[in-house]
Design an enzyme around this catalytic site. Structure first.
Site, PDB file in Angstrom:
ATOM      1  N   ASN A 253     -10.107  -0.652   0.298  1.00  0.00           N
ATOM      2  CA  ASN A 253      -8.662  -0.469   0.200  1.00  0.00           C
ATOM      3  C   ASN A 253      -8.169  -1.122  -1.098  1.00  0.00           C
ATOM      4  OD1 ASN A 253      -5.891  -0.685   0.424  1.00  0.00           O
ATOM      5  ND2 ASN A 253      -5.898  -1.316   2.559  1.00  0.00           N
TER       6      ASN A 253
ATOM      7  N   CYS B 248       0.817  -1.226   0.000  1.00  0.00           N
ATOM      8  CA  CYS B 248       0.000   0.000   0.000  1.00  0.00           C
ATOM      9  C   CYS B 248       0.845   1.269   0.000  1.00  0.00           C
ATOM     10  CB  CYS B 248      -0.956  -0.018   1.188  1.00  0.00           C
ATOM     11  SG  CYS B 248      -2.088  -1.412   1.115  1.00  0.00           S
TER      12      CYS B 248
ATOM     13  N   HIS C 155      -3.417   7.169   2.008  1.00  0.00           N
ATOM     14  CA  HIS C 155      -3.800   5.832   1.563  1.00  0.00           C
ATOM     15  C   HIS C 155      -5.144   5.489   2.206  1.00  0.00           C
ATOM     16  CE1 HIS C 155      -3.983   1.623   0.917  1.00  0.00           C
ATOM     17  NE2 HIS C 155      -3.709   1.308   2.162  1.00  0.00           N
TER      18      HIS C 155
HETATM   19  N1  COA Z   1     -17.750  -8.753  10.416  1.00  0.00           N
HETATM   20  C1  COA Z   1     -18.199  -9.026  11.650  1.00  0.00           C
HETATM   21  N2  COA Z   1     -17.383  -9.265  12.688  1.00  0.00           N
HETATM   22  C2  COA Z   1     -16.059  -9.243  12.455  1.00  0.00           C
HETATM   23  C3  COA Z   1     -15.525  -8.963  11.182  1.00  0.00           C
HETATM   24  C4  COA Z   1     -16.426  -8.724  10.138  1.00  0.00           C
HETATM   25  N3  COA Z   1     -16.024  -8.459   8.887  1.00  0.00           N
HETATM   26  N4  COA Z   1     -14.176  -8.998  11.259  1.00  0.00           N
HETATM   27  C5  COA Z   1     -13.858  -9.280  12.530  1.00  0.00           C
HETATM   28  N5  COA Z   1     -14.997  -9.423  13.258  1.00  0.00           N
HETATM   29  C6  COA Z   1     -15.133  -9.744  14.669  1.00  0.00           C
HETATM   30  C7  COA Z   1     -13.939 -10.477  15.221  1.00  0.00           C
HETATM   31  O1  COA Z   1     -14.032 -11.863  14.958  1.00  0.00           O
HETATM   32  C8  COA Z   1     -14.027 -10.149  16.670  1.00  0.00           C
HETATM   33  O2  COA Z   1     -14.999 -10.986  17.261  1.00  0.00           O
HETATM   34  P1  COA Z   1     -14.724 -11.692  18.663  1.00  0.00           P
HETATM   35  O3  COA Z   1     -14.516 -10.563  19.639  1.00  0.00           O
HETATM   36  O4  COA Z   1     -15.946 -12.485  18.876  1.00  0.00           O
HETATM   37  O5  COA Z   1     -13.477 -12.490  18.459  1.00  0.00           O
HETATM   38  C9  COA Z   1     -14.595  -8.726  16.692  1.00  0.00           C
HETATM   39  O6  COA Z   1     -15.184  -8.529  15.410  1.00  0.00           O
HETATM   40  C10 COA Z   1     -13.533  -7.675  16.911  1.00  0.00           C
HETATM   41  O7  COA Z   1     -12.450  -7.956  16.061  1.00  0.00           O
HETATM   42  P2  COA Z   1     -11.193  -7.033  16.017  1.00  0.00           P
HETATM   43  O8  COA Z   1     -10.187  -7.625  15.077  1.00  0.00           O
HETATM   44  O9  COA Z   1     -10.769  -6.733  17.427  1.00  0.00           O
HETATM   45  O10 COA Z   1     -11.834  -5.719  15.397  1.00  0.00           O
HETATM   46  P3  COA Z   1     -11.205  -4.291  15.280  1.00  0.00           P
HETATM   47  O11 COA Z   1     -12.027  -3.322  16.014  1.00  0.00           O
HETATM   48  O12 COA Z   1      -9.728  -4.294  15.526  1.00  0.00           O
HETATM   49  O13 COA Z   1     -11.412  -3.981  13.729  1.00  0.00           O
HETATM   50  C11 COA Z   1     -10.237  -3.946  11.657  1.00  0.00           C
HETATM   51  C12 COA Z   1     -10.812  -4.815  12.764  1.00  0.00           C
HETATM   52  C13 COA Z   1      -9.582  -4.879  10.640  1.00  0.00           C
HETATM   53  C14 COA Z   1     -11.354  -3.169  10.982  1.00  0.00           C
HETATM   54  C15 COA Z   1      -9.202  -2.952  12.261  1.00  0.00           C
HETATM   55  O14 COA Z   1      -8.310  -3.649  13.090  1.00  0.00           O
HETATM   56  C16 COA Z   1      -8.439  -2.245  11.203  1.00  0.00           C
HETATM   57  O15 COA Z   1      -8.968  -1.478  10.449  1.00  0.00           O
HETATM   58  N6  COA Z   1      -7.104  -2.469  11.133  1.00  0.00           N
HETATM   59  C17 COA Z   1      -6.293  -1.875  10.093  1.00  0.00           C
HETATM   60  C18 COA Z   1      -6.378  -2.750   8.893  1.00  0.00           C
HETATM   61  C19 COA Z   1      -5.866  -2.107   7.654  1.00  0.00           C
HETATM   62  O16 COA Z   1      -6.204  -0.988   7.365  1.00  0.00           O
HETATM   63  N7  COA Z   1      -5.066  -2.850   6.901  1.00  0.00           N
HETATM   64  C20 COA Z   1      -4.522  -2.430   5.667  1.00  0.00           C
HETATM   65  C21 COA Z   1      -3.421  -1.472   5.906  1.00  0.00           C
HETATM   66  S1  COA Z   1      -2.694  -1.035   4.421  1.00  0.00           S
END
Ligand code: COA
Length: 337
Positions: A288, A115, A258
């Site tokens: 993304n 990215c 980004h």
């Molecule tokens: N739909 C529903 N539930 C989901 C889900 C989805 N698509 N993805 C994850 N969950 C669930 C998880 O399983 C977890 O459930 P649990 O508590 O029962 O285990 C819960 O939601 C929380 O998951 P978590 O990973 O802690 O969520 P979060 O608040 O950290 O959000 C992201 C996840 C991926 C949205 C966030 O971490 C993020 O945006 N990170 C940056 C990612 C990114 O931008 N990457 C590319 C960079 S170039």
């Protein structure tokens, strides 16, 4: 940084697959919901490449638009840099873009930095122009990560979409600097936070000889680590880039990050004291798109005449590597109205 040769950003282009996939459509087979995805990421829909779509074709369409907007002939292009992590040929997809454009005097090659790829390619292009080696460079960012996500993994597949974008960069009179400062970095110790790693399998050539086979695992990500990294690192590098240029955040016309997550955009803008009205975002429509997000957003804003000649834009790319980069961009050419 003083420029012996000026730099101008004079054209933009973008192309995306036609197929729109909404969050509701994802929840037909995944345990997810529109509400979860929107509230955590800001994404409402993404474009997904079908088997008929091609990265090389989308990248070529975007590059052609940028070339035409810049007013160049194909034979005037010196260099084509294609930032991609999902090439259709591991030897490089940039030569296919060169062939499609009939830019037969250019040299074309790929740059892989996930990215951060587009920003790294833009900064690389600027070095070739500053040194006097090349006059006209097409910088393309294109990724079809839909081919590489695990469509059963709701933690990753909902985040990504497909697309391509391009910018035309050319030599300009000294004193006009379309890329006055830049900062780049990687931290290989944290490379496992976000990967699309080689899948080791064995092929037996004869009794005494086994060789490995090519192939890759789908995208794997530690979402929380990547989130923390982005909201810490991106304000730091943007501040560094501003400081190098002697520019304050108030002097910026736009913040162009980004497009990974709406909450990351808001957090970075808040830390820099940039009002929401200056934050460019099209994440809701595309998700993304990796190396394509910055030029795709830039092109939309140029077409809508939000970004105008002379505008100053702070941009930052970040992602797998872990990698990050920031640059100030001045849009347009000196003789533009
Ligand atoms: N739909 C529903 N539930 C989901 C889900 C989805 N698509 N993805 C994850 N969950 C669930 C998880 O399983 C977890 O459930 P649990 O508590 O029962 O285990 C819960 O939601 C929380 O998951 P978590 O990973 O802690 O969520 P979060 O608040 O950290 O959000 C992201 C996840 C991926 C949205 C966030 O971490 C993020 O945006 N990170 C940056 C990612 C990114 O931008 N990457 C590319 C960079 S170039």
């Amino acid at each position: 940084m003083s420029a012996a040769v000026g730099i101008a950003l004079t054209g933009s282009g973008a192309a995306t697959p036609d197929r729109v996939v909404t969050n509701d459509e994802l929840s037909l087979w995944l345990d997810t919901s529109d509400d979860w995805i929107r509230s955590r990421t800001g994404i409402a829909a993404r474009r997904i490449a079908t088997a008929e779509d091609s990265l090389e074709s989308l990248a070529s369409q975007a590059a052609k638009q940028a070339l035409e907007q810049a007013g160049w002939r194909p034979d005037q292009v010196d260099l084509i840099l294609l930032a991609t992590s999902s090439p259709e040929d591991l030897f490089g997809s940039a030569p296919a873009v060169q062939a499609a454009l009939e830019a037969n005097n250019a040299v074309a090659f790929d740059i892989t930095a996930a990215c951060s790829g587009f920003l790294f390619a833009l900064i690389t292009a600027a070095q070739y122009i500053r040194s006097g080696a090349y006059q006209r460079v097409l910088v393309v960012g294109a990724d079809l990560l839909s081919r590489w996500v695990d469509w059963q993994d709701r933690r990753t597949c909902v985040l990504f979409g497909d697309g391509a974008g391009a910018v035309a960069m050319e030599a300009a009179p000294e004193g006009w600097d379309g890329l006055p400062t830049m900062v780049m970095g990687t931290d290989g110790r944290r490379r496992n936070c976000l990967t699309m790693a080689h899948r080791a399998t064995t092929q037996v050539l004869h009794n005494q000889l086994q060789a490995g086979s090519g192939g890759f695992h789908p995208i794997a990500m530690d979402g929380q680590e990547v989130y923390k990294f982005a909201v810490q690192q991106v304000p730091l590098v943007l501040n560094q880039a501003l400081k190098q240029a002697g520019i304050t955040a108030e002097q910026l016309d736009w913040l162009l990050l980004h497009q990974a997550n709406e909450r990351i955009l808001a957090s970075v803008a808040q830390r820099l004291g940039i009002p929401a009205a200056k934050v460019l975002s099209n994440l809701g429509n595309y998700g993304n798109t990796s190396a394509a997000t910055i030029p795709l957003m830039l092109h939309e804003a140029v077409e809508a005449q939000r970004i105008r000649p002379g505008h100053l834009i702070a941009s930052s790319g970040f992602g797998a590597g872990l990698s990050w980069g920031a640059a100030l961009l001045r849009w347009g050419r000196p003789d533009a109205p």
